[in-house]
Motif scaffolding. Structure first.
Motif, PDB file in Angstrom:
ATOM      1  N   UNK A   1       0.848  -1.186   0.000  1.00  0.00           N
ATOM      2  CA  UNK A   1       0.000   0.000   0.000  1.00  0.00           C
ATOM      3  C   UNK A   1       0.886   1.240   0.000  1.00  0.00           C
ATOM      4  N   UNK A   2       0.681   2.122  -0.972  1.00  0.00           N
ATOM      5  CA  UNK A   2       1.432   3.362  -1.016  1.00  0.00           C
ATOM      6  C   UNK A   2       1.017   4.277   0.128  1.00  0.00           C
ATOM      7  N   UNK A   3       1.775   5.352   0.313  1.00  0.00           N
ATOM      8  CA  UNK A   3       1.501   6.279   1.409  1.00  0.00           C
ATOM      9  C   UNK A   3       0.120   6.914   1.303  1.00  0.00           C
ATOM     10  N   UNK A   4      -0.436   7.007   0.089  1.00  0.00           N
ATOM     11  CA  UNK A   4      -1.780   7.565  -0.063  1.00  0.00           C
ATOM     12  C   UNK A   4      -2.874   6.530   0.131  1.00  0.00           C
ATOM     13  N   UNK A   5      -2.494   5.287   0.456  1.00  0.00           N
ATOM     14  CA  UNK A   5      -3.454   4.221   0.704  1.00  0.00           C
ATOM     15  C   UNK A   5      -3.755   3.347  -0.491  1.00  0.00           C
TER      16      UNK A   5
ATOM     17  N   UNK B   1       1.565   7.503  -6.023  1.00  0.00           N
ATOM     18  CA  UNK B   1       1.015   7.325  -4.693  1.00  0.00           C
ATOM     19  C   UNK B   1       1.971   7.594  -3.560  1.00  0.00           C
ATOM     20  N   UNK B   2       3.242   7.888  -3.855  1.00  0.00           N
ATOM     21  CA  UNK B   2       4.218   8.129  -2.788  1.00  0.00           C
ATOM     22  C   UNK B   2       5.065   9.367  -3.037  1.00  0.00           C
ATOM     23  N   UNK B   3       5.208   9.784  -4.291  1.00  0.00           N
ATOM     24  CA  UNK B   3       6.000  10.961  -4.604  1.00  0.00           C
ATOM     25  C   UNK B   3       7.471  10.641  -4.787  1.00  0.00           C
ATOM     26  N   UNK B   4       8.305  11.669  -4.677  1.00  0.00           N
ATOM     27  CA  UNK B   4       9.740  11.518  -4.865  1.00  0.00           C
ATOM     28  C   UNK B   4      10.324  10.712  -3.712  1.00  0.00           C
TER      29      UNK B   4
END
Length: 262
Positions: free
Chosen positions: A63-67, A199-202
């Motif tokens: 699961x990415x940081x954005x869910x 979903x997580x960015x840099x």
């Protein structure tokens, strides 16, 4: 309900790992995002949930940081291999094989895919390169190594505002499942890389991004296999030959363990 967790990272790409093989845990986007929150939760780029598998040693959900739930994560796989000793790991992107080799962990991902509908793209087009561009990033290579990637080769990596351009590329309607954005510079027989993960960015490092970039560079005859891919968080050694799976070798670090009230 108290649950134990492990905090690990691969070259700074960090994970919260929850083992639900013996005690099932219902995970959804909201809970994953709360646990990944660096101010109100534990904090991580990706949350990893381990579950039983009928076809491998265990099943890994990511699961990415954005869910959002995604198919594969190379750095997380190395961490799970080191933590559990698993050799075969089932993911939504295919079964990954891993082994601890001294201080490092080597994993073998799926065979790369290149067809437009395997990336996937929204409609038929060439993928090597893709006939598209965003400001000073043009004609990327599209590769699926268990999850979808675009790879842009540039003359000077430091001249590219990947953090500014990444969100628009990631969410372009051409990519129905969104896309991971890699910007790479070939330096002799090595590669410098920055990745904007969907979903997580840099991030400091992206294992599948390093694999996709190495595969694209080898296909384009820019480098030979194996190749060292260096990211802000450190380096991975990637090997690949056409018709074979791509392998990745690098560090996996256990930071701490604890319990959290869910």
């Amino acid at each position: 309900m108290l649950r134990q967790f492990h905090k690990m990272h691969g070259l700074g790409n960090d994970f919260v790992i929850l083992d639900a093989r013996d005690a099932p845990l219902a995970m959804d986007a909201g809970l994953a995002a709360r646990l990944a929150d660096r101010k109100r939760g534990i904090g991580c780029d990706q949350l990893i949930l381990l579950e039983p598998s009928d076809s491998a040693d265990l099943r890994m959900r990511i699961f990415n940081a954005d869910g959002s739930e995604v198919e594969s994560c190379g750095n997380a796989t190395r961490c799970v291999v080191k933590l559990t000793g698993a050799r075969d790991i089932e993911t939504a992107g295919g079964t990954i094989h891993g082994d601890v080799t001294g201080a490092e962990v080597e994993v073998s991902l799926v065979e790369p895919r290149f067809d437009w509908d395997q990336i996937p793209l929204a409609y038929p087009m060439a993928t090597d390169p893709v006939p598209m561009g965003w400001e000073n990033l043009e004609r990327p290579h599209a590769v699926n190594v268990g999850n979808p990637h675009l790879v842009f080769f540039v003359d000077d990596l430091d001249d590219i505002d990947i953090e500014g351009l990444g969100p628009g590329i990631e969410t372009d309607p051409t990519f129905p499942e969104r896309i991971n954005v890699n910007v790479a510079q070939v330096t002799g027989e090595a590669i410098r890389l920055k990745t904007f993960e969907r979903g997580a960015g840099l991030t400091l490092a992206c294992g599948t991004g390093a694999c996709a970039t190495a595969v694209a560079a080898i296909r384009a005859k820019l480098v030979s296999s194996p190749v060292t891919v260096t990211m802000p968080g450190g380096s991975l050694v990637i090997a690949w030959a056409p018709g074979e799976a791509v392998t990745m070798r690098g560090d996996a670090t256990h930071v701490f363990e604890g319990t959290i009230e869910l």
